[in-house]
Structure formats: C-alpha cells, structure tokens
Write a protein that holds these residues in place. Structure first.
Motif, PDB file in Angstrom:
ATOM      1  N   THR A 104       0.823  -1.207   0.000  1.00 28.29           N
ATOM      2  CA  THR A 104       0.000   0.000   0.000  1.00 28.29           C
ATOM      3  C   THR A 104       0.861   1.262   0.000  1.00 28.29           C
ATOM      4  O   THR A 104       0.586   2.223  -0.734  1.00 28.29           O
ATOM      5  N   LEU A 105       1.910   1.283   0.817  1.00 23.93           N
ATOM      6  CA  LEU A 105       2.773   2.465   0.917  1.00 23.93           C
ATOM      7  C   LEU A 105       3.533   2.728  -0.384  1.00 23.93           C
ATOM      8  O   LEU A 105       3.739   3.882  -0.773  1.00 23.93           O
ATOM      9  N   LEU A 106       3.941   1.672  -1.055  1.00 22.29           N
ATOM     10  CA  LEU A 106       4.668   1.825  -2.313  1.00 22.29           C
ATOM     11  C   LEU A 106       3.738   2.113  -3.488  1.00 22.29           C
ATOM     12  O   LEU A 106       4.189   2.592  -4.534  1.00 22.29           O
ATOM     13  N   GLY A 107       2.469   1.803  -3.332  1.00 23.76           N
ATOM     14  CA  GLY A 107       1.548   1.911  -4.452  1.00 23.76           C
ATOM     15  C   GLY A 107       1.813   0.858  -5.501  1.00 23.76           C
ATOM     16  O   GLY A 107       1.571   1.063  -6.695  1.00 23.76           O
ATOM     17  N   ALA A 108       2.316  -0.300  -5.046  1.00 22.10           N
ATOM     18  CA  ALA A 108       2.683  -1.390  -5.959  1.00 22.10           C
ATOM     19  C   ALA A 108       1.937  -2.654  -5.566  1.00 22.10           C
ATOM     20  O   ALA A 108       1.835  -2.977  -4.381  1.00 22.10           O
ATOM     21  N   PRO A 109       1.410  -3.408  -6.518  1.00 22.35           N
ATOM     22  CA  PRO A 109       0.687  -4.640  -6.186  1.00 22.35           C
ATOM     23  C   PRO A 109       1.609  -5.695  -5.587  1.00 22.35           C
ATOM     24  O   PRO A 109       2.779  -5.804  -5.962  1.00 22.35           O
ATOM     25  N   ASP A 110       1.056  -6.440  -4.643  1.00 25.77           N
ATOM     26  CA  ASP A 110       1.778  -7.566  -4.042  1.00 25.77           C
ATOM     27  C   ASP A 110       1.674  -8.755  -4.995  1.00 25.77           C
ATOM     28  O   ASP A 110       0.613  -9.345  -5.157  1.00 25.77           O
ATOM     29  N   LEU A 111       2.784  -9.113  -5.609  1.00 29.89           N
ATOM     30  CA  LEU A 111       2.764 -10.148  -6.645  1.00 29.89           C
ATOM     31  C   LEU A 111       2.513 -11.541  -6.086  1.00 29.89           C
ATOM     32  O   LEU A 111       2.256 -12.473  -6.843  1.00 29.89           O
ATOM     33  N   GLN A 112       2.590 -11.694  -4.764  1.00 26.33           N
ATOM     34  CA  GLN A 112       2.277 -12.987  -4.159  1.00 26.33           C
ATOM     35  C   GLN A 112       0.782 -13.142  -3.929  1.00 26.33           C
ATOM     36  O   GLN A 112       0.322 -14.210  -3.540  1.00 26.33           O
ATOM     37  N   GLN A 113       0.023 -12.085  -4.172  1.00 22.97           N
ATOM     38  CA  GLN A 113      -1.419 -12.122  -3.963  1.00 22.97           C
ATOM     39  C   GLN A 113      -2.211 -12.041  -5.258  1.00 22.97           C
ATOM     40  O   GLN A 113      -3.434 -12.167  -5.244  1.00 22.97           O
ATOM     41  N   MET A 114      -1.540 -11.806  -6.387  1.00 24.61           N
ATOM     42  CA  MET A 114      -2.277 -11.638  -7.630  1.00 24.61           C
ATOM     43  C   MET A 114      -1.402 -12.023  -8.812  1.00 24.61           C
ATOM     44  O   MET A 114      -0.181 -12.139  -8.695  1.00 24.61           O
ATOM     45  N   THR A 115      -2.035 -12.230  -9.948  1.00 26.66           N
ATOM     46  CA  THR A 115      -1.342 -12.589 -11.178  1.00 26.66           C
ATOM     47  C   THR A 115      -1.242 -11.360 -12.080  1.00 26.66           C
ATOM     48  O   THR A 115      -2.233 -10.680 -12.321  1.00 26.66           O
ATOM     49  N   VAL A 116      -0.012 -11.079 -12.520  1.00 31.25           N
ATOM     50  CA  VAL A 116       0.204  -9.928 -13.399  1.00 31.25           C
ATOM     51  C   VAL A 116       1.032 -10.363 -14.600  1.00 31.25           C
ATOM     52  O   VAL A 116       1.478 -11.512 -14.696  1.00 31.25           O
ATOM     53  N   SER A 117       1.277  -9.441 -15.501  1.00 29.70           N
ATOM     54  CA  SER A 117       2.068  -9.736 -16.694  1.00 29.70           C
ATOM     55  C   SER A 117       3.485 -10.138 -16.311  1.00 29.70           C
ATOM     56  O   SER A 117       4.107  -9.514 -15.447  1.00 29.70           O
ATOM     57  N   PRO A 118       4.024 -11.198 -16.937  1.00 34.58           N
ATOM     58  CA  PRO A 118       5.398 -11.618 -16.641  1.00 34.58           C
ATOM     59  C   PRO A 118       6.427 -10.535 -16.948  1.00 34.58           C
ATOM     60  O   PRO A 118       7.550 -10.574 -16.434  1.00 34.58           O
ATOM     61  N   SER A 119       6.067  -9.559 -17.766  1.00 33.75           N
ATOM     62  CA  SER A 119       7.001  -8.502 -18.137  1.00 33.75           C
ATOM     63  C   SER A 119       7.053  -7.370 -17.112  1.00 33.75           C
ATOM     64  O   SER A 119       7.879  -6.465 -17.242  1.00 33.75           O
ATOM     65  N   MET A 120       6.176  -7.390 -16.102  1.00 31.20           N
ATOM     66  CA  MET A 120       6.165  -6.320 -15.100  1.00 31.20           C
ATOM     67  C   MET A 120       7.452  -6.352 -14.281  1.00 31.20           C
ATOM     68  O   MET A 120       7.833  -7.391 -13.757  1.00 31.20           O
ATOM     69  N   PRO A 121       8.154  -5.213 -14.122  1.00 28.86           N
ATOM     70  CA  PRO A 121       9.336  -5.160 -13.260  1.00 28.86           C
ATOM     71  C   PRO A 121       8.958  -5.505 -11.821  1.00 28.86           C
ATOM     72  O   PRO A 121       7.835  -5.246 -11.375  1.00 28.86           O
ATOM     73  N   VAL A 122       9.911  -6.088 -11.095  1.00 35.94           N
ATOM     74  CA  VAL A 122       9.644  -6.571  -9.735  1.00 35.94           C
ATOM     75  C   VAL A 122      10.622  -5.942  -8.762  1.00 35.94           C
ATOM     76  O   VAL A 122      11.831  -5.883  -9.019  1.00 35.94           O
ATOM     77  N   ARG A 123      10.100  -5.478  -7.637  1.00 30.42           N
ATOM     78  CA  ARG A 123      10.929  -5.040  -6.520  1.00 30.42           C
ATOM     79  C   ARG A 123      10.941  -6.156  -5.488  1.00 30.42           C
ATOM     80  O   ARG A 123       9.922  -6.452  -4.868  1.00 30.42           O
ATOM     81  N   ASP A 124      12.096  -6.792  -5.299  1.00 27.81           N
ATOM     82  CA  ASP A 124      12.219  -7.921  -4.375  1.00 27.81           C
ATOM     83  C   ASP A 124      12.751  -7.447  -3.030  1.00 27.81           C
ATOM     84  O   ASP A 124      13.763  -6.732  -2.964  1.00 27.81           O
ATOM     85  N   ILE A 125      12.075  -7.864  -1.964  1.00 24.23           N
ATOM     86  CA  ILE A 125      12.483  -7.518  -0.597  1.00 24.23           C
ATOM     87  C   ILE A 125      12.512  -8.799   0.226  1.00 24.23           C
ATOM     88  O   ILE A 125      11.491  -9.472   0.360  1.00 24.23           O
ATOM     89  N   LYS A 126      13.683  -9.134   0.753  1.00 21.66           N
ATOM     90  CA  LYS A 126      13.829 -10.312   1.614  1.00 21.66           C
ATOM     91  C   LYS A 126      14.209  -9.836   3.005  1.00 21.66           C
ATOM     92  O   LYS A 126      15.197  -9.111   3.174  1.00 21.66           O
ATOM     93  N   LEU A 127      13.426 -10.270   3.995  1.00 20.39           N
ATOM     94  CA  LEU A 127      13.521  -9.690   5.338  1.00 20.39           C
ATOM     95  C   LEU A 127      13.684 -10.767   6.400  1.00 20.39           C
ATOM     96  O   LEU A 127      13.045 -11.814   6.334  1.00 20.39           O
ATOM     97  N   ARG A 128      14.519 -10.475   7.383  1.00 20.91           N
ATOM     98  CA  ARG A 128      14.678 -11.340   8.556  1.00 20.91           C
ATOM     99  C   ARG A 128      14.292 -10.558   9.809  1.00 20.91           C
ATOM    100  O   ARG A 128      14.821  -9.468  10.041  1.00 20.91           O
TER     101      ARG A 128
END
Length: 211
Positions: A104-128
């Motif tokens: 919500t804060l980024l204004g970007a869809p959560d790709l783990q919750q929906m299906t989008v075009s494979p060509s959409m750029p992805v912002r990956d965040i891995k957190l511990r």
C-alpha cells in the motif's frame, strides 16, 4: 476420615475445573482490510512495478502458537501464555501484515497475492526478523534486517531497523497493539515513507538505515 478425603477431593477437582475453564484469547497483528487491499487489482496502483516481500526467518523462540512475554522482574524471565494464542502462525502473520502495508505504501501490487504480466518489473524484498519481544511493564522491541532490490538497481540495498515502544499497561492486548504499531513503522521504513503519522502508540523509537 473417609468423608474428609471425599471433601478434599471435591475441592481439588473444583480448583482444577476452574483452571481449565480459563478463556483462550486470540490475537492478530493485521489491521482490518490491509491484506485484502494488497491483493486487489482494482486499486489505482501508482508504481510501475510489482512488489514481492518475503519474511525469510523469525526468532525460533517466538515461532510458536502461544504468545511469549518477557518479565524482567521474574525468574525465569520468559513466560509462555497458554491462554493467549496467535490467531495464525506468527511467521505467517508477519508476512501478511508487512506485505500488505508495504504494498500500500509503495503503491505497488503484491505479486504474491495476484497474477500480473510476466514482463512487469519486480521489486524484491527479503527480510529477517531478528528480535520480536513483548515485555511486561516496558513495551515491545522489534528488530529486522532486509535486502531491497528495486528493479534496475544494482547492487541491492542492505537495510536494518531497531524499533521500540514504551508501554506500562500489564495487558496482553496492549502489548500486541504496541507491536502492531512497531510493524507499521517497519513497513514505513521498508517503503522509505518515514515515520507513520497519527500513531496511537507513544514512545516509539526508530533506529537504523540502509547502505
């Protein structure tokens, strides 16, 4: 004598029955509507990329159904609350709450919750999550480190946050609310949105940054 034994047995059974009848409470770290919003493709997403956030690990000692509370004045100082349970596994709750808020804060869809075009750029965040503490009479502590890989940016950013809240109310619900607000702050830090406005928790302290 036999009558005394029966009477004593009745008292013991009554006490045991009273202990067994203590109500079980369930707690959640999610705010209403957050998770549903993150996966909705009807929202006017402002970012030109999708977001994928993954909570890789949490401290082993809190990875249980029961809430774990520290009491510095007691011995042992850690108390497992068998009548206070997480509504879902803690790791899953952290994953869902953080992904929804950061999306919500980024204004970007959560790709783990929906299906989008494979060509959409992805912002990956891995957190511990390296620290997750509820402390009687003091508040909460939440520490995290994460790797943030925006699309087209190399190398990735390495970030950390140390968040504490102050709370003196000896109530489980109050501690959970403080940790929920600490998660709001962590989500804002991940998204680069600064300190959330209007937080109902006083005494929230944030330390950290990115390299």
């Amino acid at each position: 004598m036999q009558q005394w034994k029966w009477a004593l047995g009745g008292v013991v059974l009554g006490l045991l029955g009273g202990c067994a009848s203590l109500p079980t409470q369930y707690f959640s770290l999610a705010s209403p509507g957050q998770i549903a919003a993150a996966g909705s493709d009807a929202l006017p997403w402002s970012a030109d990329y999708g977001m994928r956030l993954k909570v890789v690990s949490i401290p082993a000692e809190v990875n249980r159904l029961q809430l774990l509370v520290r009491d510095p004045a007691a011995d042992p100082s850690v108390e497992i609350l068998n009548q206070s349970l997480w509504a879902a596994p803690l790791g899953d709750q952290l994953q869902s709450a953080l992904a929804a808020q950061v999306s919500t804060l980024l204004g970007a869809p959560d790709l783990q919750q929906m299906t989008v075009s494979p060509s959409m750029p992805v912002r990956d965040i891995k957190l511990r999550i390296t620290r997750f503490e509820l402390i009687w009479g003091q508040g909460t502590r939440l520490d995290a480190v994460w790797v943030d890989q925006p699309p087209g940016q190399n190398p990735a950013r390495l970030c950390q946050a140390h968040i504490s809240t102050v709370g003196t109310q000896p109530e489980v619900a109050s501690l959970v609310e403080h940790q929920r607000q600490a998660l709001h702050q962590l989500a804002a830090s991940i998204a680069g949105a600064g300190v959330p406005v209007g937080s109902p928790v006083s005494g929230l302290v944030l330390k950290g940054g990115c390299t």
